[in-house]
Design a protein around this motif. Structure first.
Motif, PDB file in Angstrom:
ATOM      1  N   TYR A  51       0.847  -1.193   0.000  1.00  0.00           N
ATOM      2  CA  TYR A  51       0.000   0.000   0.000  1.00  0.00           C
ATOM      3  C   TYR A  51       0.883   1.243   0.000  1.00  0.00           C
ATOM      4  O   TYR A  51       1.732   1.413   0.882  1.00  0.00           O
ATOM      5  N   MET A  52       0.663   2.099  -0.993  1.00  0.00           N
ATOM      6  CA  MET A  52       1.445   3.327  -1.135  1.00  0.00           C
ATOM      7  C   MET A  52       0.808   4.408  -0.254  1.00  0.00           C
ATOM      8  O   MET A  52      -0.301   4.868  -0.540  1.00  0.00           O
ATOM      9  N   ILE A  53       1.515   4.771   0.835  1.00  0.00           N
ATOM     10  CA  ILE A  53       0.963   5.788   1.734  1.00  0.00           C
ATOM     11  C   ILE A  53       1.292   7.211   1.278  1.00  0.00           C
ATOM     12  O   ILE A  53       0.626   8.144   1.689  1.00  0.00           O
ATOM     13  N   ASP A  54       2.315   7.355   0.448  1.00  0.00           N
ATOM     14  CA  ASP A  54       2.588   8.590  -0.301  1.00  0.00           C
ATOM     15  C   ASP A  54       3.522   8.196  -1.445  1.00  0.00           C
ATOM     16  O   ASP A  54       3.882   7.037  -1.570  1.00  0.00           O
ATOM     17  N   PRO A  55       3.909   9.126  -2.323  1.00  0.00           N
ATOM     18  CA  PRO A  55       4.696   8.729  -3.492  1.00  0.00           C
ATOM     19  C   PRO A  55       6.020   8.023  -3.189  1.00  0.00           C
ATOM     20  O   PRO A  55       6.542   7.306  -4.028  1.00  0.00           O
ATOM     21  N   ASN A  56       6.587   8.186  -1.995  1.00  0.00           N
ATOM     22  CA  ASN A  56       7.867   7.567  -1.679  1.00  0.00           C
ATOM     23  C   ASN A  56       7.781   6.441  -0.654  1.00  0.00           C
ATOM     24  O   ASN A  56       8.740   5.688  -0.507  1.00  0.00           O
ATOM     25  N   TRP A  57       6.694   6.309   0.083  1.00  0.00           N
ATOM     26  CA  TRP A  57       6.595   5.323   1.160  1.00  0.00           C
ATOM     27  C   TRP A  57       5.542   4.261   0.842  1.00  0.00           C
ATOM     28  O   TRP A  57       4.424   4.574   0.438  1.00  0.00           O
ATOM     29  N   TYR A  95      11.006   2.666   1.443  1.00  0.00           N
ATOM     30  CA  TYR A  95      11.163   4.020   0.923  1.00  0.00           C
ATOM     31  C   TYR A  95      11.684   3.931  -0.503  1.00  0.00           C
ATOM     32  O   TYR A  95      12.693   3.266  -0.756  1.00  0.00           O
ATOM     33  N   LYS A  96      11.008   4.575  -1.439  1.00  0.00           N
ATOM     34  CA  LYS A  96      11.425   4.600  -2.840  1.00  0.00           C
ATOM     35  C   LYS A  96      12.187   5.890  -3.111  1.00  0.00           C
ATOM     36  O   LYS A  96      11.700   6.974  -2.822  1.00  0.00           O
ATOM     37  N   PHE A  97      13.400   5.766  -3.676  1.00  0.00           N
ATOM     38  CA  PHE A  97      14.216   6.930  -4.005  1.00  0.00           C
ATOM     39  C   PHE A  97      13.825   7.516  -5.339  1.00  0.00           C
ATOM     40  O   PHE A  97      13.413   6.888  -6.223  1.00  0.00           O
TER      41      PHE A  97
END
Length: 97
Positions: A51-57, A95-97
């Motif tokens: 589940y993507m809680i925001d664009p990076n997390w 965390y997505k960079f």
């Protein structure tokens, strides 16, 4: 584990199924008779959600069941036949960079 995942996106969630190969090295010790070890090969299957809680997390929840083949363990007093499975429930925060 060597496994693949296949899933479907619904909104901010990725629902997936997973399957593949599971390997585990089990040791059995019988007091006074020694230790015997075998590599068990089996199947892993499971399901989960990212589940993507925001664009990076992203957070993940996953449930896996590993079913291993039967093995005979030999001891001077006789053999022990072992049929094993494991269940894993895990979560992750990514965390997505």
């Amino acid at each position: 584990h060597i496994r693949g995942r296949l899933g479907m996106v619904y909104g901010d969630a990725l629902f997936f199924g997973a399957a593949g190969l599971a390997l585990a090295d089990f040791d059995i010790e019988v007091p006074g008779q020694g230790v015997d070890s075998h590599l068990h090969m089996g199947l892993t299957v499971g399901a989960g959600v990212d589940y993507m809680i925001d664009p990076n997390w992203v957070i993940r929840g996953e449930y896996l069941v590993d079913v291993y083949g039967k093995e005979n363990y030999g001891f001077p007093g006789g053999n022990i036949k072992m049929d094993a499975y494991t269940v894993t429930v895990r979560g992750a925060i990514m965390y997505k960079f």
